[in-house]
Design a protein around this motif. Structure first.
Motif, short mmCIF file in Angstrom:
data_model
loop_
_atom_site.label_atom_id
_atom_site.label_comp_id
_atom_site.label_asym_id
_atom_site.label_seq_id
_atom_site.Cartn_x
_atom_site.Cartn_y
_atom_site.Cartn_z
N ARG A 45 0.81 -1.23 -0.09
CA ARG A 45 -0.05 -0.01 0.16
C ARG A 45 0.90 1.25 0.31
N GLY A 46 0.41 2.21 -0.89
CA GLY A 46 1.32 3.48 -0.89
C GLY A 46 2.33 3.47 -2.21
N GLY A 47 2.45 2.18 -2.71
CA GLY A 47 3.35 2.13 -3.87
C GLY A 47 4.87 1.70 -3.55
N TYR A 48 5.00 1.49 -1.86
CA TYR A 48 6.36 0.96 -1.79
C TYR A 48 6.93 -0.26 -2.25
N PRO A 49 8.03 -0.67 -2.44
CA PRO A 49 8.49 -1.98 -2.91
C PRO A 49 8.45 -2.96 -1.48
N LYS A 50 8.21 -4.20 -1.96
CA LYS A 50 8.27 -5.20 -0.97
C LYS A 50 9.69 -5.46 -0.50
N SER A 51 10.74 -5.00 -1.46
CA SER A 51 12.10 -5.26 -0.78
C SER A 51 12.45 -4.54 0.14
N SER A 89 12.66 -9.46 -8.33
CA SER A 89 12.89 -8.16 -7.80
C SER A 89 13.80 -8.24 -6.70
N LEU A 90 13.63 -9.50 -5.69
CA LEU A 90 14.75 -9.47 -4.76
C LEU A 90 15.95 -9.86 -5.25
N ARG A 91 15.78 -10.43 -6.38
CA ARG A 91 17.34 -11.12 -6.81
C ARG A 91 17.99 -9.88 -7.38
N ILE A 92 17.35 -8.97 -8.07
CA ILE A 92 17.93 -7.76 -8.58
C ILE A 92 18.38 -6.80 -7.48
N ALA A 93 17.78 -6.76 -6.29
CA ALA A 93 18.19 -6.25 -5.18
C ALA A 93 19.27 -6.82 -4.48
N ARG A 94 19.76 -7.96 -4.82
CA ARG A 94 20.99 -8.45 -4.27
C ARG A 94 20.87 -9.21 -2.80
N PHE A 95 19.75 -9.78 -2.66
CA PHE A 95 19.40 -10.19 -1.11
C PHE A 95 20.05 -11.59 -0.93
N TRP A 129 24.26 4.39 7.52
CA TRP A 129 24.52 3.26 6.63
C TRP A 129 23.49 2.62 5.97
N TRP A 130 22.60 1.96 6.98
CA TRP A 130 21.31 1.50 6.82
C TRP A 130 20.45 2.18 5.74
N LYS A 131 20.45 3.65 6.07
CA LYS A 131 19.49 4.56 5.36
C LYS A 131 19.61 4.54 3.93
N ARG A 132 21.06 4.14 3.46
CA ARG A 132 21.41 4.57 2.19
C ARG A 132 20.58 3.62 1.04
N GLY A 133 19.83 2.75 1.49
CA GLY A 133 18.80 1.67 0.80
C GLY A 133 19.41 0.51 0.45
N VAL A 134 18.62 -0.18 0.06
CA VAL A 134 18.74 -1.97 -0.14
C VAL A 134 19.83 -2.27 -0.85
N GLU A 135 20.14 -1.68 -2.22
CA GLU A 135 20.89 -2.07 -3.08
C GLU A 135 22.32 -1.68 -2.66
N ALA A 136 22.60 -0.43 -1.99
CA ALA A 136 24.04 0.07 -1.33
C ALA A 136 24.42 -0.96 -0.16
N VAL A 137 23.38 -1.13 0.71
CA VAL A 137 23.84 -1.96 1.81
C VAL A 137 24.11 -3.30 1.53
N ASN A 138 23.44 -4.03 0.53
CA ASN A 138 23.49 -5.31 0.05
C ASN A 138 24.81 -5.43 -0.51
#
Length: 256
Positions: free
Chosen positions: A53-59, A192-198, A235-244
């Motif tokens: 809800r709100g358009g936020y990605p599940k990642s 989408s989770l693979r692309i985000a490097r989880f 550091w965590w706030k930089r986003g999923v891809e940067a942290v991963n």
């Protein structure tokens, strides 16, 4: 109230669990909380690529859940320092503020947030995490497996096992339920989770949960786990891809 039986403690209600927890050390409740939330982590994303809800990605939702569960897991396998406590509180606060969390009624995500909060209010967090996990599962028969697993954890503590020993044991005492395996296959196969490097988080979860063969391991190890845990909030706030990307690089250096 929970009554001892020939098999030990019985956990059949929220009241049973809270009664059992009343005289237990803080760390025991934290372990119950974290393990309850870990059991339903696979349900947070699944194979859906639809935003919440709100358009936020599940990642973003899954990323926050991993952060909330990773920190207390590290805490309970070593000394609880003020720095780690502060980091766990930051993780809980960040999950509350994150749009991905605030825009979903997801019970599994709420269980993860309770795990990070458990450093502060342990009985209520353990109870909330357990029953958020319970209600994250829709099939009544599958819900029974949640309470049965919590009951096994309680019995391990009653038998004298340490927090570290229980945390290193598989989160399912019997073979991993089919509904968990199906949800996890959907999550790890989510494009989408693979692309985000989880990938490193997936391996971490499978290892500490003992998801496949009943044996557990920590792919990060104590030094890298502590390094990740003590990273500042920025550091965590930089986003999923940067942290991963950092986690992948550090893991490669460790394995190199």
């Amino acid at each position: 109230m929970a009554q001892p039986s020939s098999g030990g403690i019985k956990i059949e209600s929220r009241k049973d669990l809270e009664a059992w927890l009343q005289d237990k050390p803080h760390a025991v409740a934290q372990a119950i909380t974290t393990r309850a939330a870990l059991r339903v982590l696979p349900l947070i994303c699944g194979d859906s690529v639809e935003p919440i809800r709100g358009g936020y990605p599940k990642s973003g939702l899954l990323f926050g859940a991993f952060r909330c569960l990773f920190l207390p897991s590290v805490t309970m396998l070593g000394d609880v320092t003020e720095s780690i406590k502060k980091a766990a509180h930051s993780a809980a606060a960040a999950s509350i503020q994150a749009p991905a969390f605030s825009n979903t009624p997801d019970a599994a995500a709420a269980a993860a947030r309770s795990a990070a909060n458990s450093l502060a209010s342990y009985v209520s967090c353990a109870s909330n995490a357990t029953y958020n996990s319970y209600y994250a599962v829709t099939d009544p028969a599958d819900r029974i497996s949640i309470l049965a697993a919590v009951e096994v954890d309680c019995r391990q503590f009653d038998a004298g096992k340490s927090v570290a020993d229980v945390m290193r044991s598989p989160i399912w005492s019997k073979p991993t339920p089919d509904w968990v395996r199906a949800a996890w296959r959907a999550t790890t196969g989510n494009k989408s989770l693979r692309i985000a490097r989880f990938a490193p988080w997936f391996k971490w979860y499978e290892g500490i949960a003992g998801l496949y063969d009943g044996s557990t391991c920590d792919i990060f190890g104590p030094d890298l786990s502590l390094k990740i845990a003590l990273q500042p909030d920025d550091w965590w706030k930089r986003g999923v891809e940067a942290v991963n990307a950092d986690v992948i690089r550090w893991l490669a250096e460790k394995e190199g």
